[in-house]
Design a protein around this motif. Structure first.
Motif, PDB file in Angstrom:
ATOM      1  N   TRP A 264      30.742  15.094  31.477  1.00 25.06           N
ATOM      2  CA  TRP A 264      32.149  15.207  31.064  1.00 25.06           C
ATOM      3  C   TRP A 264      32.437  15.235  29.571  1.00 25.06           C
ATOM      4  N   MET A 265      31.502  14.769  28.739  1.00 29.84           N
ATOM      5  CA  MET A 265      31.891  14.556  27.342  1.00 29.84           C
ATOM      6  C   MET A 265      31.571  15.698  26.386  1.00 29.84           C
ATOM      7  N   ASP A 266      31.006  16.784  26.901  1.00 35.00           N
ATOM      8  CA  ASP A 266      30.682  17.945  26.053  1.00 35.00           C
ATOM      9  C   ASP A 266      29.977  17.518  24.766  1.00 35.00           C
ATOM     10  N   GLU A 267      30.378  18.132  23.643  1.00 35.43           N
ATOM     11  CA  GLU A 267      29.687  17.810  22.388  1.00 35.43           C
ATOM     12  C   GLU A 267      29.949  16.361  21.935  1.00 35.43           C
ATOM     13  N   TYR A 268      30.976  15.729  22.512  1.00 29.19           N
ATOM     14  CA  TYR A 268      31.281  14.346  22.114  1.00 29.19           C
ATOM     15  C   TYR A 268      30.266  13.335  22.647  1.00 29.19           C
ATOM     16  N   LYS A 269      29.367  13.817  23.489  1.00 28.28           N
ATOM     17  CA  LYS A 269      28.359  12.886  23.997  1.00 28.28           C
ATOM     18  C   LYS A 269      27.462  12.377  22.871  1.00 28.28           C
ATOM     19  N   GLN A 270      27.441  13.080  21.755  1.00 28.06           N
ATOM     20  CA  GLN A 270      26.636  12.596  20.627  1.00 28.06           C
ATOM     21  C   GLN A 270      27.053  11.193  20.177  1.00 28.06           C
ATOM     22  N   TYR A 271      28.344  10.875  20.362  1.00 26.60           N
ATOM     23  CA  TYR A 271      28.795   9.535  19.961  1.00 26.60           C
ATOM     24  C   TYR A 271      28.322   8.477  20.943  1.00 26.60           C
ATOM     25  N   TYR A 272      28.245   8.885  22.194  1.00 27.78           N
ATOM     26  CA  TYR A 272      27.668   7.991  23.200  1.00 27.78           C
ATOM     27  C   TYR A 272      26.221   7.677  22.823  1.00 27.78           C
ATOM     28  N   TYR A 273      25.456   8.715  22.496  1.00 31.55           N
ATOM     29  CA  TYR A 273      24.051   8.493  22.161  1.00 31.55           C
ATOM     30  C   TYR A 273      23.889   7.770  20.826  1.00 31.55           C
ATOM     31  N   ALA A 274      24.779   8.024  19.913  1.00 31.97           N
ATOM     32  CA  ALA A 274      24.687   7.339  18.629  1.00 31.97           C
ATOM     33  C   ALA A 274      24.843   5.834  18.827  1.00 31.97           C
ATOM     34  N   ALA A 275      25.693   5.457  19.779  1.00 32.44           N
ATOM     35  CA  ALA A 275      25.883   4.037  20.030  1.00 32.44           C
ATOM     36  C   ALA A 275      24.800   3.472  20.947  1.00 32.44           C
ATOM     37  N   ARG A 276      24.162   4.337  21.716  1.00 30.17           N
ATOM     38  CA  ARG A 276      23.095   3.901  22.620  1.00 30.17           C
ATOM     39  C   ARG A 276      21.871   4.774  22.443  1.00 30.17           C
ATOM     40  N   LEU A 297      36.450  23.301  39.752  1.00 30.57           N
ATOM     41  CA  LEU A 297      37.811  22.775  39.620  1.00 30.57           C
ATOM     42  C   LEU A 297      38.488  23.279  38.342  1.00 30.57           C
ATOM     43  N   GLN A 298      37.743  24.017  37.554  1.00 30.15           N
ATOM     44  CA  GLN A 298      38.250  24.561  36.290  1.00 30.15           C
ATOM     45  C   GLN A 298      38.893  23.489  35.423  1.00 30.15           C
ATOM     46  N   CYS A 299      38.129  22.448  35.210  1.00 27.04           N
ATOM     47  CA  CYS A 299      38.662  21.316  34.466  1.00 27.04           C
ATOM     48  C   CYS A 299      38.717  21.630  32.968  1.00 27.04           C
ATOM     49  N   GLU A 300      39.582  20.899  32.290  1.00 25.66           N
ATOM     50  CA  GLU A 300      39.734  21.055  30.844  1.00 25.66           C
ATOM     51  C   GLU A 300      38.511  20.490  30.114  1.00 25.66           C
ATOM     52  N   SER A 301      38.435  20.743  28.822  1.00 21.46           N
ATOM     53  CA  SER A 301      37.323  20.224  28.029  1.00 21.46           C
ATOM     54  C   SER A 301      37.587  18.777  27.626  1.00 21.46           C
ATOM     55  N   PHE A 302      36.549  18.120  27.154  1.00 22.29           N
ATOM     56  CA  PHE A 302      36.716  16.750  26.676  1.00 22.29           C
ATOM     57  C   PHE A 302      37.589  16.729  25.428  1.00 22.29           C
ATOM     58  N   GLN A 303      37.481  17.781  24.654  1.00 24.50           N
ATOM     59  CA  GLN A 303      38.327  17.888  23.466  1.00 24.50           C
ATOM     60  C   GLN A 303      39.808  17.925  23.857  1.00 24.50           C
ATOM     61  N   TRP A 304      40.100  18.653  24.926  1.00 25.26           N
ATOM     62  CA  TRP A 304      41.469  18.682  25.445  1.00 25.26           C
ATOM     63  C   TRP A 304      41.925  17.274  25.818  1.00 25.26           C
ATOM     64  N   TYR A 305      41.035  16.557  26.492  1.00 25.56           N
ATOM     65  CA  TYR A 305      41.346  15.182  26.910  1.00 25.56           C
ATOM     66  C   TYR A 305      41.666  14.304  25.695  1.00 25.56           C
ATOM     67  N   LEU A 306      40.821  14.409  24.684  1.00 27.50           N
ATOM     68  CA  LEU A 306      41.047  13.581  23.496  1.00 27.50           C
ATOM     69  C   LEU A 306      42.355  13.946  22.813  1.00 27.50           C
ATOM     70  N   LYS A 307      42.627  15.224  22.760  1.00 29.15           N
ATOM     71  CA  LYS A 307      43.818  15.674  22.055  1.00 29.15           C
ATOM     72  C   LYS A 307      45.103  15.324  22.816  1.00 29.15           C
ATOM     73  N   ASN A 308      45.080  15.504  24.132  1.00 28.42           N
ATOM     74  CA  ASN A 308      46.297  15.357  24.913  1.00 28.42           C
ATOM     75  C   ASN A 308      46.484  13.997  25.554  1.00 28.42           C
ATOM     76  N   VAL A 309      45.398  13.351  25.882  1.00 33.31           N
ATOM     77  CA  VAL A 309      45.500  12.096  26.608  1.00 33.31           C
ATOM     78  C   VAL A 309      45.250  10.899  25.703  1.00 33.31           C
ATOM     79  N   TYR A 310      44.386  11.090  24.724  1.00 37.38           N
ATOM     80  CA  TYR A 310      43.958   9.940  23.929  1.00 37.38           C
ATOM     81  C   TYR A 310      43.987  10.248  22.437  1.00 37.38           C
TER      82      TYR A 310
END
Ligand code: UD2
Ligand code: MN
Length: 454
Positions: A264-276, A297-310
Motif C-alpha cells: 500500500w505505501m508505494d515509494e513511501y515505504k522507504q520511510y518504513y524501512y528507514a525506521a525499521r 479495485l482501482q485504488c488511489e495511490s499512497f500519495q493521494w492518501y497522504l494529500k487528501n486524508v492525512y
C-alpha cells in the motif's frame, strides 16, 4: 446531544464478532454480558465467538447458553486476522461489528454506529475507546478521544487527540470525526463492503499491522473511516501480550507491517524501512493477491492518501539508512546471546566477516531518528551519570534516551550529552569491558568510534 431519537429509524441487526485466544473467562463474559445488557435485542443478529484454539475449548462452548451466542473454534492457532475472516464468513447480518474479547460496551453504543453505516455503506466507523483499568478493572472515560496514528516511523501506532482536530474544523465534540487510521479492534463495517474490499490480508499472522492495512485500503479504495464520539466502548489495554507468538513477536510484527508497506505505501515505504532497517531482509510471503486486489479495485495511490486524508502528517526529511560496523580500533561492537534471556549482551570483539559479509551480530543501523539499533533493539541509557551503563532495550520512537549523534569520532548520547565509552574497570579483562557513557573527551581512545558502512 447524542440524541437517540435520531437513530430510531429501522436499523438492521448486526453480527457481532469476537475472536479470542486464551482470554480470561471473566473478561470474555463481561464483554458479552455488556453487549446483551446494553444493546436493543432486535439489533443483534448474533454474537459470533471465534475461539482461536484456546487451551480450554470449554471457554467458548459454555457461552452458547447465553442468548444469541454462537461459537466456532479453530483447530489450529490462526491469529486474529484469519479468525475474524472466519467469523465474518458465517455472519448473517448485513453489517459486521468487531470487538476485542475484553471490552465493556457503554450505553447506546451501537445505534450511532449502525446509523452512520446505514446512511452510507462505505463508512467504516469506530466508537471512542475508553479505558478499563488493568488492575482494578474500573471503567474510565478516556481523557481525550484519540485519532491515530503515524504510518511512517515503521508502522507503529501513535495517537493524537481529536480535540485538536476538532478545534481546527470547528465541529462539536458529538460529530463524527474522520480518522486516517483506526485502532483496529472495534468497528462496524457493511458486510458486502467488507467482502468487496478484500476482507483482510489473510497472510497476516497472530497480531499486528492489520489496522494499518485496513485503514489504507478503506481510504484508498473509496471508503472512509470515522470515530463516532456518541458511541463509547471500554477496552482493557494490556502491557504485555498474554499469549505466545509461535514465530516470535518481532518476526510476526515485521511480516505483517512489511506486507502492508509493500502493498500500500508505494515509494513511501522507504520511510518504513528507514525506521525499521532490519525489515529489509525479512521474509514476508507472497503479496501477488493483494497487489492484484489493489489493481482491480482501482485504488488511489499512497500519495493521494497522504494529500487528501492525512495532510497534517509530516514526512521525515530523510530516509537514509546507514548500516555497518561500529569499530574501536580492530574491534567491533557486537551483541552476544545469553541463555534464557531475550536481550543479548553488548561486547567488544574482534571484527568478523563470514563469506565476505560482516557477522550479523556486528551489524548496526543508524537511523534518521538517530537511533542505533540491531533488529528491534536500541542502544540506550536509562539514567544519566558519568559511568552509567549503555544497554539494549526495545526501540521506541521519540524516546531521547535512545538517541545519539556522531560528532567526529565520538558518539554522543543526546539526552545526557555524555559520550559512548568503554569502561576498562568493568570486569577487569579486555573482553569484559562494559559499555558506558562518560563526559566527552576527544583525546580518549576508549571514546573513539568508527562507523564502517557495509
Ligand atoms: C489492538 C486492537 C486489536 C488489533 C491489534 C493489532 C483495539 C482495542 N485493539 O491491540 O483488535 O487490531 O491492535 O493487531 O483496537 N487474538 C486472537 N488470536 C491471536 C491473538 C489475538 O484471536 O492469535 C484476539 C485477542 O484475544 C483479542 C483480539 O484478538 O480479542 C485482539 O488482540 P489484543 O487484545 O491482544 O490486541 P490489542 O488490544 O493489544
Ligand atoms: Mn485488546
Amino acid at each position: 446531544r447524542c440524541n437517540l431519537l435520531v437513530y430510531c429509524t429501522d436499523l438492521p441487526p448486526t453480527s457481532i464478532i469476537i475472536t479470542f485466544h486464551n482470554e480470561a473467562r471473566s473478561t470474555l463474559l463481561r464483554t458479552i454480558r455488556s453487549v446483551l445488557n446494553r444493546t436493543p435485542m432486535h439489533l443483534i443478529q448474533e454474537i459470533i465467538l471465534v475461539d482461536d484454539f484456546s487451551s480450554d475449548p470449554d471457554d467458548c462452548k459454555l457461552l452458547i447458553k447465553l442468548p444469541k451466542v454462537k461459537c466456532v473454534r479453530n483447530n489450529e492457532r490462526q491469529g486474529l486476522v484469519r479468525s475474524r475472516i472466519q467469523g465474518a464468513g458465517i455472519a448473517q447480518g448485513t453489517t459486521l461489528t468487531f470487538l476485542d474479547s475484553h471490552c465493556e460496551v457503554n450505553r447506546d453504543w451501537l445505534q450511532p454506529l449502525l446509523h452512520r453505516v446505514k446512511e452510507d455503506y462505505t463508512r467504516v466507523v469506530c466508537p471512542v475507546i475508553d479505558i478499563i483499568n488493568l488492575d482494578t478493572f474500573n471503567y474510565i472515560e478516556s481523557a481525550s478521544e484519540l485519532r491515530g496514528g503515524n504510518p511512517t516511523y515503521g508502522l507503529h501506532v501513535s495517537w493524537e487527540s481529536i480535540r485538536v482536530t476538532e478545534k481546527a474544523t470547528g465541529l462539536g465534540i458529538f460529530s463524527p470525526v474522520m480518522t486516517p487510521i483506526i485502532a483496529g479492534g472495534l468497528f462496524v463495517i457493511d458486510k458486502a463492503w467488507f467482502d468487496y474490499l478484500g476482507k483482510y490480508d489473510s497472510e497476516m499472522d497472530i497480531w499486528g499491522g492489520e489496522n494499518f492495512e485496513m485503514s489504507f485500503r478503506v481510504w484508498m479504495c473509496g471508503g472512509s473511516l470515522e470515530i463516532i464520539p456518541c458511541s463509547r466502548v471500554g477496552h482493557v489495554f494490556r502491557k504485555k501480550h498474554p499469549y505466545i507468538f509461535p514465530d516470535g513477536n518481532t518476526n510476526t510484527y515485521i511480516k505483517n507491517t512489511k506486507r502492508t508497506a509493500e502493498v500500500w505505501m508505494d515509494e513511501y515505504k522507504q520511510y518504513y524501512y528507514a525506521a525499521r532497517p532490519f525489515a529489509l531482509e525479512r521474509p514476508f510471503g507472497n503479496i501477488e493477491n493483494r497487489l492484484s486486489l489493489r489493481k482491480n479495485l482501482q485504488c488511489e495511490s499512497f500519495q493521494w492518501y497522504l494529500k487528501n486524508v492525512y495532510p497534517e502528517l509530516s514526512i521525515p526529511k530523510d530516509s537514509l539508512i546507514q548500516k555497518g560496523n561500529i569499530r574501536q580500533r580492530q574491534k567491533c561492537l557486537e551483541t552476544q546471546k545469553r541463555k534464557n534471556q531475550e536481550i543479548p549482551n553488548l561486547k567488544l570483539s574482534p571484527c568478523i566477516k563470514i563469506k565476505g559479509e560482516e557477522a550479523k551480530s556486528q551489524v548496526w543501523a543508524f537511523t534518521y531518528t538517530q537511533q542505533i539499533l540491531q533488529e528491534e533493539l536500541c542502544l540506550s541509557v536509562i539514567t544519566f551519570f558519568p559511568g552509567a551503563p549503555v544497554v539494549l532495550v526495545l526501540c521506541k520512537n521519540g524516546d531521547d534516551r535512545q538517541q545519539w549523534t556522531k560528532t567526529g569520532s565520538r558518539i554522543e548520547h543526546m539526552a545526557s550529552h555524555l559520550c559512548l565509552d568503554t569502561d576498562m574497570f568493568g570486569e577487569g579483562t579486555e573482553n569484559g569491558r562494559e559499555f558506558v557513557v562518560n563526559p566527552c573527551e576527544s583525546s580518549l581512545m576508549s571514546q573513539h568510534w568508527d562507523m564502517v558502512s557495509s
